[in-house]
Design a protein around this motif. Structure first.
Motif, short mmCIF file in Angstrom:
data_model
loop_
_atom_site.label_atom_id
_atom_site.label_comp_id
_atom_site.label_asym_id
_atom_site.label_seq_id
_atom_site.Cartn_x
_atom_site.Cartn_y
_atom_site.Cartn_z
N PRO A 108 0.83 -1.21 0.00
CA PRO A 108 0.00 0.00 0.00
C PRO A 108 0.86 1.26 0.00
O PRO A 108 1.98 1.27 0.50
N GLU A 109 0.33 2.32 -0.59
CA GLU A 109 1.01 3.61 -0.61
C GLU A 109 0.27 4.59 0.30
O GLU A 109 -0.93 4.44 0.54
N GLU A 110 1.00 5.56 0.76
CA GLU A 110 0.36 6.62 1.53
C GLU A 110 -0.29 7.59 0.56
O GLU A 110 0.28 7.94 -0.48
N GLU A 111 -1.50 8.01 0.89
CA GLU A 111 -2.16 9.05 0.12
C GLU A 111 -2.76 10.07 1.07
O GLU A 111 -3.08 9.76 2.21
N ILE A 112 -2.85 11.28 0.56
CA ILE A 112 -3.37 12.36 1.39
C ILE A 112 -4.54 13.05 0.69
O ILE A 112 -4.64 13.04 -0.54
N ASN A 113 -5.42 13.60 1.51
CA ASN A 113 -6.51 14.42 1.02
C ASN A 113 -6.15 15.86 1.37
O ASN A 113 -6.01 16.18 2.56
N ALA A 114 -5.95 16.69 0.38
CA ALA A 114 -5.45 18.04 0.63
C ALA A 114 -6.36 19.10 0.00
O ALA A 114 -7.13 18.81 -0.92
N ARG A 115 -6.25 20.30 0.53
CA ARG A 115 -6.86 21.48 -0.05
C ARG A 115 -5.75 22.46 -0.43
O ARG A 115 -4.64 22.40 0.12
N HIS A 116 -6.06 23.35 -1.36
CA HIS A 116 -5.09 24.42 -1.63
C HIS A 116 -5.83 25.69 -2.05
O HIS A 116 -6.98 25.65 -2.50
N ILE A 117 -5.15 26.77 -1.85
CA ILE A 117 -5.63 28.07 -2.32
C ILE A 117 -4.59 28.58 -3.31
O ILE A 117 -3.42 28.75 -2.95
N LEU A 118 -4.99 28.75 -4.56
CA LEU A 118 -4.07 29.19 -5.61
C LEU A 118 -4.19 30.69 -5.82
O LEU A 118 -5.30 31.22 -6.02
N LEU A 119 -3.03 31.35 -5.78
CA LEU A 119 -2.99 32.82 -5.90
C LEU A 119 -1.95 33.22 -6.93
O LEU A 119 -1.04 32.45 -7.27
N ARG B 67 -3.94 8.45 4.74
CA ARG B 67 -4.32 7.05 4.86
C ARG B 67 -3.48 6.21 3.91
O ARG B 67 -2.76 6.74 3.05
N GLN B 68 -3.59 4.89 4.06
CA GLN B 68 -2.94 3.96 3.15
C GLN B 68 -3.93 3.57 2.05
O GLN B 68 -5.12 3.39 2.32
#
Length: 285
Positions: free
Chosen positions: A136-147, A229-230
Motif C-alpha cells: 500500500p502507498e500513503e495518500e493524502i486528502n489536501a486542499r489548496h488556495i491558488l494565488l 491514509r494507506q
C-alpha cells in the motif's frame, strides 16, 4: 468482414418478425431454411450472430436471429454463384482458405487450452498474488488556495493564522478550478501532483497547513492536509475481468513460446528476420 448485408440491415425498420420453423426434426441442430437445397442449421445462425455488425447488438434476440438468417442466406446465395463461376478454384481463394483454416485452428486451440480452463479460482489466486506483491502507498486528502503572487499567498496565510476557515478562504480567494469546492483536491499519492507541490504537502501533519507559500508553474499555493491514509486495493469484483485477461495473456504467451520452441521457424527476408527476432526477444522478456 462483419455481416452487415442490406437484407439484415433492412430488418431494423420492420415492425413484425415471424418465428422461424425448421424443416428437419434434428432437435440438437435443426434445419431452419434451405438455399437451393443446401440446409441452413440453427448452429449457423449462432455463428452468424456472433459476427453481426455491432449495430445489431442492441436488437431484441429474435430480431438478431432473423438478421443472422438473412445474412447466412445472402452468403450461401452468393457463394453458390461464386462456385458456378469457379472462383473457389483460384489460387487467391485457395490461399485465403488455407489462412482461414489455420486461424480457425489457432482460435480453437486458444479456446481449448487458454480460455476454457481458466477458472474463478485461478482468477482469485492471481488477484491475491498481485495484491500481495503491491504494498500500500500513503495518500493524502489536501486542499489548496491558488494565488497569483507571493504577497497574496502570504496575506492568506496571515488570515489562516488569525483563525479564518481554510475552505471559506479558498472559495473567496483561490483562482484554481477547485475554488468552488473549498480548494479540495481529493486523495492522491506521490507522483500525481507537480513535484514542488507534493514535496511540501506530504510533509504536513493532518489538519495542518503550510506556513510558507509554494510556487509552481500554476502560481502560488497555500496547502492544507485534511487526511492521511494507506491506499486500499481494488475490490476483487471490480477487477476480476481485468485479472482474467491478464491470466489468459500469460497462458497464451506460454503456449506460443512452447509451440515456437518445438517448431522449426525460418524467416527468409533479411529485414523481416531482424525485426522478428527483436520482437521475439521482447516477448520472451
Amino acid at each position: 468482414m462483419r455481416l452487415s448485408q442490406l437484407a439484415a440491415a433492412a430488418l431494423l425498420t420492420s415492425a413484425t418478425f415471424l418465428p422461424l420453423h425448421g424443416h428437419a426434426a434434428d432437435e440438437a441442430d435443426p434445419v431452419v431454411a434451405t438455399v437451393a437445397g443446401v440446409e441452413i442449421h440453427a448452429s449457423e445462425l449462432t455463428l452468424a450472430e456472433s459476427d453481426l455488425d455491432p449495430q445489431f447488438a442492441q436488437m431484441p434476440a429474435e430480431q438478431r436471429r432473423v438478421a443472422a438468417l438473412a445474412a447466412v442466406i445472402d452468403i450461401k446465395t452468393l457463394a453458390r454463384k461464386a462456385e458456378a463461376e469457379k472462383l473457389d478454384q483460384t489460387d487467391e481463394f485457395k490461399k485465403l482458405m488455407t489462412f482461414q483454416r489455420d486461424r480457425a485452428l489457432h482460435n480453437a486451440l486458444f479456446r481449448a487450452t487458454v480460455v476454457d480452463p481458466v477458472s474463478d479460482a485461478d482468477i482469485k489466486a492471481r488477484y491475491d498474488k498481485e495484491i500481495a506483491a503491491t504494498p500500500p502507498e500513503e495518500e493524502i486528502n489536501a486542499r489548496h488556495i491558488l494565488l497569483k503572487t507571493e504577497e497574496e499567498a502570504r496575506a492568506v496565510i496571515a488570515e489562516l493564522d488569525g483563525g479564518k476557515d481554510f475552505a471559506e478562504l479558498a472559495k473567496e480567494k483561490s483562482t484554481g478550478p477547485s475554488a468552488a469546492q473549498g480548494g479540495e483536491l481529493g486523495f492522491f499519492t506521490k507522483g500525481r501532483m507537480v513535484p514542488e507541490f507534493e514535496a511540501v504537502a506530504f510533509t504536513l501533519e493532518t489538519g495542518d497547513y503550510a506556513r510558507e507559500p509554494v510556487k509552481t508553474q500554476f502560481g502560488w499555493h497555500v496547502i492544507k492536509v485534511e487526511e492521511r491514509r494507506q491506499t486500499a486495493p481494488p475490490e476483487f469484483e471490480a477487477v476480476a475481468d481485468q485479472v482474467r485477461q491478464l491470466v489468459m495473456r500469460e497462458r497464451y504467451g506460454d503456449l506460443i513460446r512452447a509451440a515456437r520452441a518445438e517448431t522449426e521457424i525460418e524467416v527468409l527476408d533479411p529485414d523481416l528476420k531482424t525485426s522478428y527476432e527483436t520482437l521475439s526477444q521482447q516477448q520472451q522478456q
